[in-house]
Write a protein that holds these residues in place. Structure first.
Motif, PDB file in Angstrom:
ATOM      1  N   LEU A 114       4.350  10.549   0.744  1.00 30.47           N
ATOM      2  CA  LEU A 114       3.442  10.361  -0.084  1.00 30.47           C
ATOM      3  C   LEU A 114       3.681   8.797  -0.380  1.00 30.47           C
ATOM      4  O   LEU A 114       2.571   7.985  -0.602  1.00 30.47           O
ATOM      5  CB  LEU A 114       3.524  11.215  -1.246  1.00 30.47           C
ATOM      6  N   VAL A 115       4.717   8.486  -0.698  1.00 31.14           N
ATOM      7  CA  VAL A 115       4.967   6.963  -1.384  1.00 31.14           C
ATOM      8  C   VAL A 115       6.399   6.441  -0.623  1.00 31.14           C
ATOM      9  O   VAL A 115       7.157   6.975  -0.413  1.00 31.14           O
ATOM     10  CB  VAL A 115       5.093   6.831  -3.060  1.00 31.14           C
ATOM     11  N   ARG A 116       6.087   5.214  -0.480  1.00 33.44           N
ATOM     12  CA  ARG A 116       7.386   4.533   0.191  1.00 33.44           C
ATOM     13  C   ARG A 116       7.381   2.981  -0.546  1.00 33.44           C
ATOM     14  O   ARG A 116       6.179   2.510  -0.674  1.00 33.44           O
ATOM     15  CB  ARG A 116       7.426   4.533   1.581  1.00 33.44           C
ATOM     16  N   ALA A 117       8.336   2.213  -0.482  1.00 32.66           N
ATOM     17  CA  ALA A 117       8.420   1.124  -1.166  1.00 32.66           C
ATOM     18  C   ALA A 117       9.568   0.440  -0.250  1.00 32.66           C
ATOM     19  O   ALA A 117      10.863   0.703  -0.219  1.00 32.66           O
ATOM     20  CB  ALA A 117       8.530   1.021  -2.580  1.00 32.66           C
ATOM     21  N   TYR A 118       9.313  -1.089   0.061  1.00 35.52           N
ATOM     22  CA  TYR A 118      10.199  -1.928   0.704  1.00 35.52           C
ATOM     23  C   TYR A 118      10.963  -3.001  -0.107  1.00 35.52           C
ATOM     24  O   TYR A 118      10.350  -3.270  -1.030  1.00 35.52           O
ATOM     25  CB  TYR A 118       9.669  -2.533   1.922  1.00 35.52           C
ATOM     26  N   ARG A 119      11.707  -3.554   0.323  1.00 26.54           N
ATOM     27  CA  ARG A 119      12.257  -4.838  -0.599  1.00 26.54           C
ATOM     28  C   ARG A 119      11.186  -5.964  -0.572  1.00 26.54           C
ATOM     29  O   ARG A 119      10.271  -5.959   0.198  1.00 26.54           O
ATOM     30  CB  ARG A 119      13.438  -5.479  -0.061  1.00 26.54           C
ATOM     31  N   SER A 120      11.185  -6.528  -1.647  1.00 26.23           N
ATOM     32  CA  SER A 120      10.095  -7.646  -1.913  1.00 26.23           C
ATOM     33  C   SER A 120       9.683  -8.530  -0.931  1.00 26.23           C
ATOM     34  O   SER A 120       8.921  -9.317  -0.914  1.00 26.23           O
ATOM     35  CB  SER A 120      10.328  -8.401  -3.457  1.00 26.23           C
ATOM     36  N   SER A 121      11.045  -8.854  -0.073  1.00 21.82           N
ATOM     37  CA  SER A 121      10.930  -9.976   0.825  1.00 21.82           C
ATOM     38  C   SER A 121      10.590  -9.385   2.088  1.00 21.82           C
ATOM     39  O   SER A 121      10.510 -10.246   3.090  1.00 21.82           O
ATOM     40  CB  SER A 121      12.418 -10.591   1.011  1.00 21.82           C
ATOM     41  N   TYR A 122      10.460  -8.221   2.383  1.00 26.33           N
ATOM     42  CA  TYR A 122      10.186  -7.563   3.776  1.00 26.33           C
ATOM     43  C   TYR A 122       8.910  -8.014   4.434  1.00 26.33           C
ATOM     44  O   TYR A 122       8.973  -8.498   5.486  1.00 26.33           O
ATOM     45  CB  TYR A 122       9.949  -6.156   3.456  1.00 26.33           C
ATOM     46  N   ALA A 123       7.762  -8.047   3.777  1.00 26.92           N
ATOM     47  CA  ALA A 123       6.512  -8.377   4.168  1.00 26.92           C
ATOM     48  C   ALA A 123       6.483  -9.838   4.552  1.00 26.92           C
ATOM     49  O   ALA A 123       6.145 -10.426   5.748  1.00 26.92           O
ATOM     50  CB  ALA A 123       5.400  -8.102   3.379  1.00 26.92           C
ATOM     51  N   THR A 124       7.184 -10.648   3.675  1.00 29.24           N
ATOM     52  CA  THR A 124       7.318 -12.000   3.768  1.00 29.24           C
ATOM     53  C   THR A 124       8.126 -12.386   5.471  1.00 29.24           C
ATOM     54  O   THR A 124       7.669 -13.308   5.850  1.00 29.24           O
ATOM     55  CB  THR A 124       7.701 -12.853   2.643  1.00 29.24           C
ATOM     56  N   ARG A 125       9.162 -11.947   5.343  1.00 34.91           N
ATOM     57  CA  ARG A 125       9.815 -12.023   6.317  1.00 34.91           C
ATOM     58  C   ARG A 125       9.349 -11.666   7.695  1.00 34.91           C
ATOM     59  O   ARG A 125       9.189 -12.243   8.518  1.00 34.91           O
ATOM     60  CB  ARG A 125      11.304 -11.307   6.245  1.00 34.91           C
ATOM     61  N   GLN A 155       0.689  -1.126  -0.126  1.00 32.11           N
ATOM     62  CA  GLN A 155       0.017   0.051   0.062  1.00 32.11           C
ATOM     63  C   GLN A 155       0.957   1.332  -0.046  1.00 32.11           C
ATOM     64  O   GLN A 155       1.275   1.700   1.062  1.00 32.11           O
ATOM     65  CB  GLN A 155      -0.915   0.142   1.204  1.00 32.11           C
ATOM     66  N   PRO A 156       1.131   1.947  -1.284  1.00 31.48           N
ATOM     67  CA  PRO A 156       2.392   2.789  -1.380  1.00 31.48           C
ATOM     68  C   PRO A 156       2.122   4.009  -0.464  1.00 31.48           C
ATOM     69  O   PRO A 156       2.939   4.911  -0.328  1.00 31.48           O
ATOM     70  CB  PRO A 156       2.350   2.958  -2.798  1.00 31.48           C
ATOM     71  N   PHE A 157       0.772   4.229  -0.457  1.00 32.95           N
ATOM     72  CA  PHE A 157       0.149   5.492   0.401  1.00 32.95           C
ATOM     73  C   PHE A 157       0.147   5.595   1.965  1.00 32.95           C
ATOM     74  O   PHE A 157      -0.161   6.541   2.491  1.00 32.95           O
ATOM     75  CB  PHE A 157      -1.119   6.332  -0.297  1.00 32.95           C
ATOM     76  N   SER A 158       0.527   4.294   2.312  1.00 33.04           N
ATOM     77  CA  SER A 158       0.103   4.021   3.570  1.00 33.04           C
ATOM     78  C   SER A 158       0.919   4.930   4.666  1.00 33.04           C
ATOM     79  O   SER A 158       0.406   5.247   5.781  1.00 33.04           O
ATOM     80  CB  SER A 158       0.467   2.621   4.018  1.00 33.04           C
ATOM     81  N   ALA A 159       1.933   5.636   4.319  1.00 35.84           N
ATOM     82  CA  ALA A 159       2.678   6.195   5.201  1.00 35.84           C
ATOM     83  C   ALA A 159       2.346   7.802   5.302  1.00 35.84           C
ATOM     84  O   ALA A 159       2.709   8.499   6.443  1.00 35.84           O
ATOM     85  CB  ALA A 159       4.454   6.506   4.696  1.00 35.84           C
ATOM     86  N   LEU A 160       1.120   8.088   4.541  1.00 31.40           N
ATOM     87  CA  LEU A 160       0.312   9.359   4.707  1.00 31.40           C
ATOM     88  C   LEU A 160       0.136   9.628   6.189  1.00 31.40           C
ATOM     89  O   LEU A 160      -0.178  10.394   6.832  1.00 31.40           O
ATOM     90  CB  LEU A 160      -0.694   9.577   3.909  1.00 31.40           C
ATOM     91  N   GLN A 161      -0.281   8.467   6.703  1.00 27.99           N
ATOM     92  CA  GLN A 161      -0.761   8.458   8.213  1.00 27.99           C
ATOM     93  C   GLN A 161       0.090   8.956   9.157  1.00 27.99           C
ATOM     94  O   GLN A 161      -0.315   9.275  10.403  1.00 27.99           O
ATOM     95  CB  GLN A 161      -1.248   7.086   8.689  1.00 27.99           C
ATOM     96  N   PHE A 162       1.516   9.007   8.873  1.00 28.45           N
ATOM     97  CA  PHE A 162       2.380   9.579   9.869  1.00 28.45           C
ATOM     98  C   PHE A 162       2.853  11.040   9.754  1.00 28.45           C
ATOM     99  O   PHE A 162       3.851  11.483  10.174  1.00 28.45           O
ATOM    100  CB  PHE A 162       3.809   8.721   9.558  1.00 28.45           C
ATOM    101  N   THR A 163       1.678  11.828   8.838  1.00 25.22           N
ATOM    102  CA  THR A 163       2.166  13.187   8.703  1.00 25.22           C
ATOM    103  C   THR A 163       2.182  13.800  10.060  1.00 25.22           C
ATOM    104  O   THR A 163       1.470  13.699  11.042  1.00 25.22           O
ATOM    105  CB  THR A 163       0.934  13.757   7.946  1.00 25.22           C
ATOM    106  N   ASN A 164       3.320  14.542  10.222  1.00 22.51           N
ATOM    107  CA  ASN A 164       3.320  15.337  11.413  1.00 22.51           C
ATOM    108  C   ASN A 164       3.318  16.795  11.208  1.00 22.51           C
ATOM    109  O   ASN A 164       3.669  17.295  10.212  1.00 22.51           O
ATOM    110  CB  ASN A 164       4.918  14.751  12.009  1.00 22.51           C
ATOM    111  N   ILE A 165       3.106  17.698  12.456  1.00 22.53           N
ATOM    112  CA  ILE A 165       2.788  18.927  12.437  1.00 22.53           C
ATOM    113  C   ILE A 165       4.211  19.483  13.446  1.00 22.53           C
ATOM    114  O   ILE A 165       4.305  19.072  14.229  1.00 22.53           O
ATOM    115  CB  ILE A 165       1.454  19.550  13.005  1.00 22.53           C
ATOM    116  N   SER A 166       4.538  20.495  12.903  1.00 24.23           N
ATOM    117  CA  SER A 166       5.486  21.340  13.913  1.00 24.23           C
ATOM    118  C   SER A 166       5.328  22.705  13.938  1.00 24.23           C
ATOM    119  O   SER A 166       4.728  23.327  13.061  1.00 24.23           O
ATOM    120  CB  SER A 166       6.944  20.915  13.277  1.00 24.23           C
ATOM    121  N   VAL A 167       5.904  23.506  15.034  1.00 24.15           N
ATOM    122  CA  VAL A 167       5.804  24.890  15.390  1.00 24.15           C
ATOM    123  C   VAL A 167       7.152  25.096  15.639  1.00 24.15           C
ATOM    124  O   VAL A 167       7.841  24.324  16.492  1.00 24.15           O
ATOM    125  CB  VAL A 167       4.949  25.288  16.353  1.00 24.15           C
TER     126      VAL A 167
END
Length: 392
Positions: free
Chosen positions: A150-161, A111-123
């Motif tokens: 917006l987008v991130r991608a891991y190694r193909s073996s990441y989820a299986t491991r 799910q390439p857009f899943s990292a959007l959930q980690f949006t952070n706000i700063s002051v």
């Protein structure tokens, strides 16, 4: 073994087995990056984003070596994800993968857009001379910003491991101690004779062994969760207002920028988590600066940044060099660049020190940049290990 003995064993082991392993794990080694609120006004040691999953809350203090006395640059950031939706924080949603049940082999689907959930706000609250006039006085600056992946991608073996690790962990957790102790002749003899002291001692031994195995597996799960993606695309933006003559606040800068990062593992065994990386990043920024120069007069202008960074990470140390070129639209000759070397070091679980040295932006001539800071993180981020996706 008679039924009553099995029941006795089950009752005796129930209390011990319930203490073996919790359904949650702490997300360790989360980052505390320099914030967008700092980056907009060029206070941060680095302007280019680093691939990271931020903590729930962080505080940074930075000071230029040219400054006197107490540090004058402060920022705080928070990540709403860690404050909401606790029931959806399992390890697979955390990295953004799920099983594609429509696929014949039930393959893992990113799910390439899943990292959007980690949006952070700063002051940020800053003191810096941001106006290119003849006065050398610093202005009070208040800045607010955001950062998203917006987008991130891991190694193909990441989820299986990861699935294999969590599956093994779950099986060990659910396995009954009865299977181990019932085959122990000493335990059988103790139950037959009613030797409760021996029964308790054997149970403690088996419980300790199982806890050791679970702890080792949990460490492997945590290590894999800290792996960086092979590719990441970040966006960020910020707005800054300047205190002019301590009486009036006016818009100073507003900008948006983006970063593309590639992370090459330096330990190439696909079966083990990565902790060392060579990272290459490309960066671009659009900014409106209300205080630029045109023919010696202060005026508003758009500007454009282009840059890149080369860095190495050998946990807990990272270091590298970045270069950013800036051009203002109001004057063909109004150009400057920032070239710095930097280093970050994690001295404790949630404490980082960072610094940079090099040439900073300057509208008339380059300036020396020498800055040092400390960043603190707060939060107890938990991930659920109980929601294991089914095997195909």
């Amino acid at each position: 073994m008679p039924l009553y003995k099995h029941l006795l064993i089950g009752l005796l082991t129930m209390g011990a087995s319930q203490q073996l392993f919790a359904q949650e794990t702490t997300a360790d080694k989360l980052s505390i990056p320099q914030t967008s609120a700092f980056k907009l006004v060029d206070v941060s040691p680095t302007l280019i984003e680093s691939p990271a999953t931020p903590k729930a809350f962080g505080v940074s203090v930075l000071q230029s070596f040219a400054g006197d006395g107490w540090p004058q640059n402060y920022t705080a950031q928070f990540t709403p994800y860690w404050w909401a939706l606790p029931k959806k924080r399992d390890v697979f949603r955390f990295i953004g993968v799920k099983r594609d049940t429509s696929h014949p082999a039930a393959a893992w689907k990113m799910q390439p857009f899943s990292a959007l959930q980690f949006t952070n706000i700063s002051v940020a609250f800053i003191r810096k001379d941001m106006i290119p006039d003849t006065s050398g006085l610093s202005q009070k600056v208040f800045s607010i910003g955001f950062h998203s992946t917006l987008v991130r991608a891991y190694r193909s073996s990441y989820a299986t491991r990861l699935h294999a690790l969590v599956d093994t962990l779950t099986q060990k957790q659910q396995a009954d101690i009865l299977d181990a102790v019932s085959s122990d002749p000493a335990y059988d003899a103790a139950v037959t004779s009613g030797d409760t002291a021996t029964i308790a001692r054997i149970l403690r031994q088996y419980t300790a062994r199982k806890n050791e195995a679970l702890t080792a597996l949990m460490t492997r799960v945590k290590n894999q969760l800290t792996e960086k993606p092979l590719f990441q695309w970040d966006i960020a933006g910020a707005y800054a207002t300047y205190g002019i003559a301590d009486t009036t606040w006016k818009t100073g800068r507003v900008g948006v920028w983006t970063t593309l990062s590639l992370n090459t593992p330096l330990n190439f065994d696909a079966a083990v988590p990565n902790t060392n990386y060579l990272s290459i990043a490309a960066y671009g920024r659009y900014m409106y600066d209300a205080y630029a120069l045109e023919k010696g007069m202060v005026t508003g202008s758009n500007s454009f940044d282009l840059g890149g960074r080369l860095s190495f990470e050998f946990d807990p140390l990272s270091f590298g060099v970045e270069a950013v070129y800036r051009k203002y639209a109001v004057d063909e000759h109004l150009k400057s660049q920032r070239v710095v070397g930097y280093a970050n070091y994690r001295i404790a679980k949630n404490i980082y020190i960072n610094g940079a040295f090099g040439n900073d932006f300057g509208l008339d001539k380059s300036r020396i940049l020498a800055i040092f800071g400390i960043t603190l993180g707060f939060g107890n981020e938990k991930l659920d290990l109980g929601q294991l996706p089914p095997l195909p």
